[in-house]
Motif scaffolding. Structure first.
Motif, mmCIF file in Angstrom:
data_model
loop_
_atom_site.group_PDB
_atom_site.id
_atom_site.type_symbol
_atom_site.label_atom_id
_atom_site.label_comp_id
_atom_site.label_asym_id
_atom_site.label_seq_id
_atom_site.Cartn_x
_atom_site.Cartn_y
_atom_site.Cartn_z
ATOM 1 N N TRP A 43 0.677 -1.268 0.138
ATOM 2 C CA TRP A 43 0.087 0.089 -0.115
ATOM 3 C C TRP A 43 0.836 1.221 -0.011
ATOM 4 C CZ3 TRP A 43 -5.485 0.189 1.068
ATOM 5 C CH2 TRP A 43 -6.245 -1.050 1.254
ATOM 6 N N PHE A 44 0.294 2.433 -0.566
ATOM 7 C CA PHE A 44 0.976 3.572 -0.763
ATOM 8 C C PHE A 44 0.688 4.329 0.434
ATOM 9 C CE2 PHE A 44 0.698 2.256 -5.179
ATOM 10 C CZ PHE A 44 2.122 2.353 -5.531
ATOM 11 N N SER A 45 1.436 5.189 1.172
ATOM 12 C CA SER A 45 1.184 6.119 2.276
ATOM 13 C C SER A 45 1.168 7.514 1.716
ATOM 14 C CB SER A 45 1.951 5.789 3.386
ATOM 15 O OG SER A 45 1.855 6.902 4.367
ATOM 16 N N HIS A 46 -0.111 8.249 1.838
ATOM 17 C CA HIS A 46 -0.386 9.533 1.409
ATOM 18 C C HIS A 46 -1.151 10.370 2.134
ATOM 19 C CE1 HIS A 46 -0.200 12.762 -1.376
ATOM 20 N NE2 HIS A 46 -1.676 12.818 -1.176
ATOM 21 N N LEU A 85 -3.017 3.942 0.479
ATOM 22 C CA LEU A 85 -3.818 3.673 -0.813
ATOM 23 C C LEU A 85 -3.292 2.438 -1.487
ATOM 24 C CD1 LEU A 85 -3.564 7.420 -1.909
ATOM 25 C CD2 LEU A 85 -5.462 6.319 -1.328
ATOM 26 N N LEU A 86 -4.064 1.709 -2.133
ATOM 27 C CA LEU A 86 -3.899 0.563 -2.846
ATOM 28 C C LEU A 86 -4.432 0.595 -4.393
ATOM 29 C CD1 LEU A 86 -2.483 -2.433 -2.947
ATOM 30 C CD2 LEU A 86 -4.733 -3.317 -2.270
ATOM 31 N N PHE A 87 -3.521 0.365 -5.374
ATOM 32 C CA PHE A 87 -4.020 0.212 -6.828
ATOM 33 C C PHE A 87 -4.090 -1.209 -7.157
ATOM 34 C CE2 PHE A 87 -4.443 1.159 -11.132
ATOM 35 C CZ PHE A 87 -3.712 0.329 -11.771
ATOM 36 N N VAL A 88 -5.618 -1.713 -7.629
ATOM 37 C CA VAL A 88 -5.919 -2.915 -7.847
ATOM 38 C C VAL A 88 -5.859 -3.088 -9.580
ATOM 39 C CG1 VAL A 88 -7.576 -4.731 -7.360
ATOM 40 C CG2 VAL A 88 -7.046 -3.149 -5.587
ATOM 41 N N ASN A 89 -5.124 -3.936 -9.848
ATOM 42 C CA ASN A 89 -4.986 -3.950 -11.361
ATOM 43 C C ASN A 89 -5.760 -5.018 -12.034
ATOM 44 O OD1 ASN A 89 -3.995 -3.341 -13.932
ATOM 45 N ND2 ASN A 89 -1.924 -4.217 -13.703
#
Length: 150
Positions: free
Chosen positions: A31-34, A39-43
């Motif tokens: 997950w990205f920290s912002h 946040l997690l991009f699900v492909n």
């Protein structure tokens, strides 16, 4: 996925606080920290409803956007994932747009808005602004959660 959390140690009243640079990232692996969110991009392309259910299964919701800086960061994640469109957590209900995570929808960034009642689900565009379409369309998506939500 395993969450890595560090225990806070007791600090006597006369000790100094931990500097901001020493803070830990409490987001799960991948997950990205912002800001205050993970946040997690699900492909994997899914309908808006299935994407929200997938996010829910990880304790998250489809991402909301509260300012231009957040939108720019979500665009960056989307481009990095090789996509130009992803689902956001915006939806149209009873005459108004709402965020699925119950955030207030005060910031708007419409590029082109279609008839809301026929196209009630919101998506991000990497070029400019967001749009809306049928919820059954299959798009990749971004999940968002508070790292301290448990």
């Amino acid at each position: 996925m395993e969450e890595k959390m560090m225990k806070e140690e007791f600090m006597p009243e006369d000790s100094s606080p931990v500097p901001m640079k020493a803070r830990f990232n409490f987001c799960p692996d991948g997950w990205f920290s912002h800001g205050s969110r993970c946040l997690l991009f699900v492909n994997i392309p899914m309908s808006w409803y299935n994407a929200e259910e997938h996010c829910n299964s990880m304790g998250a919701n489809l991402a909301s956007v509260s300012n231009p800086r957040e939108y720019s960061y979500l665009q960056h994640i989307t481009k990095t994932g090789g996509q130009s469109i992803v689902w956001l957590g915006g939806f149209y209900l009873q005459g108004r747009w709402l965020w699925i995570d119950r955030e207030g929808l005060y910031y708007t960034n419409w590029y082109a808005q279609s008839t809301s009642s026929s196209y009630p689900c919101m998506y991000l565009r990497t070029t400019n602004g967001w749009g809306n379409t049928q919820c059954t369309s299959g798009y990749r998506f971004i999940c968002s959660k508070n790292p301290f939500g448990c």
